[in-house]
Design an enzyme around this catalytic site. Structure first.
Site, PDB file in Angstrom:
ATOM      1  N   SER A  21      -4.150  -2.353   2.764  1.00 25.14           N
ATOM      2  CA  SER A  21      -3.024  -3.197   2.735  1.00 25.14           C
ATOM      3  C   SER A  21      -1.734  -2.019   3.072  1.00 25.14           C
ATOM      4  O   SER A  21      -1.041  -2.045   3.670  1.00 25.14           O
ATOM      5  CB  SER A  21      -2.756  -3.790   1.795  1.00 25.14           C
ATOM      6  N   ASP A  22      -1.817  -0.834   2.179  1.00 27.78           N
ATOM      7  CA  ASP A  22      -0.638   0.010   2.277  1.00 27.78           C
ATOM      8  C   ASP A  22      -0.441   0.649   3.649  1.00 27.78           C
ATOM      9  O   ASP A  22       0.293   1.060   4.201  1.00 27.78           O
ATOM     10  CB  ASP A  22      -0.477   1.004   0.942  1.00 27.78           C
ATOM     11  N   CYS A  23      -1.707   0.999   4.171  1.00 27.73           N
ATOM     12  CA  CYS A  23      -2.024   1.576   5.358  1.00 27.73           C
ATOM     13  C   CYS A  23      -1.510   0.791   6.298  1.00 27.73           C
ATOM     14  O   CYS A  23      -0.693   1.263   7.427  1.00 27.73           O
ATOM     15  CB  CYS A  23      -3.220   2.327   5.876  1.00 27.73           C
TER      16      CYS A  23
END
Length: 761
Positions: free
Chosen positions: A483-485
């Site tokens: 998700s954060d990538c």
């Protein structure tokens, strides 16, 4: 001499790629590469690390940096600046510091548009790989003499003064790390009393003084059983029948955190097969060396729950031990006898089908290093001469990294992550002329690294989530959405889409941007937090079944502050540029995410960071998310509390420095001696500027900026200090690019928000 190669497939018939190996990093040893002066420079770097290894544990990751600087004939031409006591920081001096950093980053950029970097740290990556290759008979072919020399260098470099090894490079000695490292040295050719500075003798003494290898935690027992220096009867059950459980059960595979599920998948196969490698003379010798009593006298059944106190971070609850005992006493004897052994046979076949599915969908990289080794071993057990095992061998170089402290195994690489935060830092500088060439290359890399498809076939039946439109941590071939990538990859592409294409390249297709948004929205939980790999939502009580003694929160997927914060920043920007796409869902995401951040704030005003150390990291990302939705110091109590936390923890030197012990103890702990690091200082500065600290009192920012400017080195680099990455409460990861990226980002924001641009510039 060692040389790093980028985006190279090596014409290996067992390798295949979805994007021509963009982002791939592999090391090769070339005996003819480098001049005598260049080789001496490498030896000096190794010697410097060795002499200071107990002070600064992580490497400076200098070997590839030396190589790139040589190849690009880089010389820092901008004079170094310093801020004297009582001197006011000028716009020009900050600009000079930033430009020096940018010029170095340009030299360090790979041809395919990413910054190579180490991403390692735990003591249970390279050691099991050596064991696996020894078992399969491929140790010397995969790791020739120079490789073995560098692996030994790495093991020696991180031996603690007491003779043991920690869970990670900064940690106190534990049985797991020490046993694996001792075995690794022995398999690589060291005698029982060999190794640099008596490494083997000291390690064996530590092991025997702490109860012998029988006191290994569960993972250690499994690996020792696989090698043949422990008995499977001394392990708690890992029944492959778990893979037959229907999805409606609370303990089915689909309810587990992806990493946990995929590590125990091949582990359960090997357990079900009672796999043991060849019993060689060396294995028999290790049986004598690792235990305080004769091997054949050990009472294996009663040793299942034995674990050295040094290894225990998450003690097994009584309920869990009762479950293991029930499986051990009642279930396992049945499943190994007719007619129930037919069920075991079916379970093994099902487990192997899942292994092959995961291998194929990651191009045999797999989700990470721990699973990679176990899946490779399972494929060898199935067919030692099979194509699957050969494809696994072909992907080992993707995991190998060489630095001045030796050769180690990566998690799997941080290429996309480092590139995306690096591009955002560069954009913040507004040094358009300096950064344009980097932006164009970096933009192409990020676009080329987006995952274009979901996993193959009926992926939901294989417990997989959508991945189309996501970004991975490393490269497109890896295939695992994160998700954060995805949020920072999306943010980069959105920001670059607003700039002239002749400067930064063609913008990404809007449909691909929308695909990324779909992935992000799919990963938000009911509590508003953003999960990492797959949707969270399984029952928290399942964490009571965590069998791993040295890390926590690994059974089910969880939500994370930093993922949530970056998700908010990305979707606010997306909503501004594409206001008509899933408008209500985006608005709902932002509202619920803010609620999650409010609810997870600690009493002292900080947020716990899962993937960095620790409260400084989490607070920075939480403040970024809140600022994105126009929360301010004036209208948001959470921001006011966070600012008080950051100001309270600022050091006398103007910087911040947080100990890795904060992660495990879940309370803010400063570094010993109240030292500061440039990375923690940059995170805290960025967090304070999200709150518009410059409008209230800029002095804390001036003090921090002075520390960063004065820390910059002659060539534009910043010093490598303590480790700043973490995972699962008790383990660390090394991100050497952080010292270049976050320092630049903080100074860029400082110049823009705090200092006034002189007239005429």
């Amino acid at each position: 001499m060692w040389r790093l190669k980028i985006a190279d497939g090596g014409n290996n018939p067992y390798l295949y790629s979805t994007n021509n190996f963009i982002g791939r990093q592999t090391w090769e040893f070339d005996p003819n590469y480098g001049t005598p002066e260049e080789r001496d420079e490498v030896e000096q770097a190794r010697l410097h690390f060795w002499n200071h290894r107990h002070e600064i544990k992580p490497s400076g990751d200098t070997l590839w940096r030396m190589q790139f600087i040589r190849e690009k004939k880089f010389k820092q031409t901008i004079p170094q600046v310093k801020i004297e006591d009582d001197e006011e920081i000028s716009y020009d001096k900050v600009t000079a510091t930033m430009r020096r950093s940018v010029h170095l980053l340009e030299a360090l950029l790979a041809d395919d548009g990413h910054w190579p970097a180490e991403n390692s740290g735990p003591s249970f990556f390279i050691q099991p790989l050596v064991m696996c290759l020894y078992i399969t008979g491929h140790l010397n072919s995969v790791f020739p003499a120079e490789h073995r020399k560098e692996i030994l260098r790495y093991v020696y470099s991180h031996q603690n003064k007491d003779g043991g090894w920690g869970l990670h490079m900064e940690g106190h000695s534990i049985m797991f790390g020490t046993t694996l490292s001792y075995i690794c040295m022995r398999l690589l050719g060291e005698g029982p009393d060999g190794g640099l500075n008596g490494a083997c003798t000291r390690a064996r003494k530590w092991i025997l003084d702490h109860g012998g290898a029988i006191a290994n935690p569960s993972w250690g027992k499994v690996w020792l059983s696989i090698l043949g220096v422990h008995e499977w009867v001394g392990c708690n059950p890992l029944p492959p029948e778990f893979w037959l459980f229907p999805s409606f059960l609370p303990m089915s595979p689909g309810k587990m955190w992806s990493y946990c599920r995929l590590v125990f998948m091949p582990m359960s196969y090997l357990y079900g097969r009672r796999f043991v490698g060849p019993i060689t003379p060396l294995v028999l010798q290790l049986r004598k060396e690792l235990y305080a009593q004769p091997y054949n006298d050990i009472k294996w059944k009663s040793s299942r729950h034995v674990c050295a106190k040094e290894d225990i971070y998450y003690p097994h609850p009584l309920l869990q031990d009762l479950m293991w005992d029930s499986l051990y006493i009642l279930t396992e004897p049945l499943l190994t006898r007719w007619p129930f052994n037919k069920l075991r046979k079916k379970a093994l076949a099902t487990t192997m089908r899942h292994i092959h599915y995961e291998d194929e969908n990651s191009r045999y990289i797999t989700i990470g290093s721990v699973e990679k080794i176990l899946c490779m071993l399972a494929c060898w057990d199935e067919d030692p001469n099979g194509v699957c095992f050969k494809k696994h061998l072909a992907r080992i170089p993707d995991y190998i990294w060489v630095a001045e402290d030796g050769m180690k195994m990566q998690t799997f690489g941080s290429q996309v992550w480092d590139a995306s935060i690096g591009i955002q830092a560069l954009l913040a500088t507004e040094l358009t002329h300096d950064i344009a060439p980097i932006l164009k290359k970096g933009h192409e890399f990020i676009k080329a690294s987006q995952v274009r498809d979901n996993p193959s076939g009926d992926f939901k039946s294989m417990y997989r989530h959508i991945s189309k439109g996501s970004w991975t941590f490393s490269d497109q071939d890896h295939g695992w959405q994160l998700s954060d990538c995805t949020t920072i990859g999306l943010t980069c592409c959105l920001l670059l889409s607003t700039m002239p294409p002749e400067t930064v390249g063609e913008k990404m297709d809007p449909e691909q941007l929308k695909d990324a948004v779909n992935v992000i929205l799919s990963l938000q939980s009911e509590n508003g937090g953003l999960a990492a790999w797959e949707p969270a939502g399984s029952s928290n009580w399942l964490e009571m079944l965590n069998p791993i003694e040295f890390i926590e929160d690994i059974v089910i997927e969880h939500e994370y502050v930093e993922c949530t914060g970056t998700g908010m920043e990305a979707l606010v920007l997306f909503k501004k540029l594409y206001p008509k796409h899933r408008t209500k869902e985006v608005e709902s995401f932002l509202t619920n995410a803010a609620r999650y951040l409010d609810n997870t704030q600690m009493p002292d005003g900080s947020w716990y960071g899962e993937w960095g150390i620790c409260f400084t990291y989490g607070t920075y990302y939480a403040l970024g998310g809140l600022a994105a939705i126009e929360k301010t110091y004036e209208n948001c109590q959470s921001i006011r509390k966070a600012v008080r936390f950051l100001l309270k923890t600022q050091g006398e030197d103007g910087g911040w420095g947080e100990s890795y012990r904060s992660c495990a103890e879940k309370i803010y702990i400063p570094l010993d001696g109240n030292r500061s690091t440039v990375v923690h200082t940059a995170w805290a500065m960025l967090g304070l500027m999200h709150s518009k600290q410059e409008e209230r009192d800029p002095i804390p920012l001036h003090r921090a900026a002075k520390l960063l400017i004065n820390s910059q080195m002659e060539n534009g680099d910043f010093p490598q200090q303590d480790t700043t990455g973490a995972f699962k409460k008790n383990c660390l990861l090394h991100y050497p690019m952080y010292r270049n990226i976050y320092t630049l980002w903080a100074l860029a924001q400082y110049r823009k928000k705090v200092l006034r641009q002189p007239t005429g510039i």
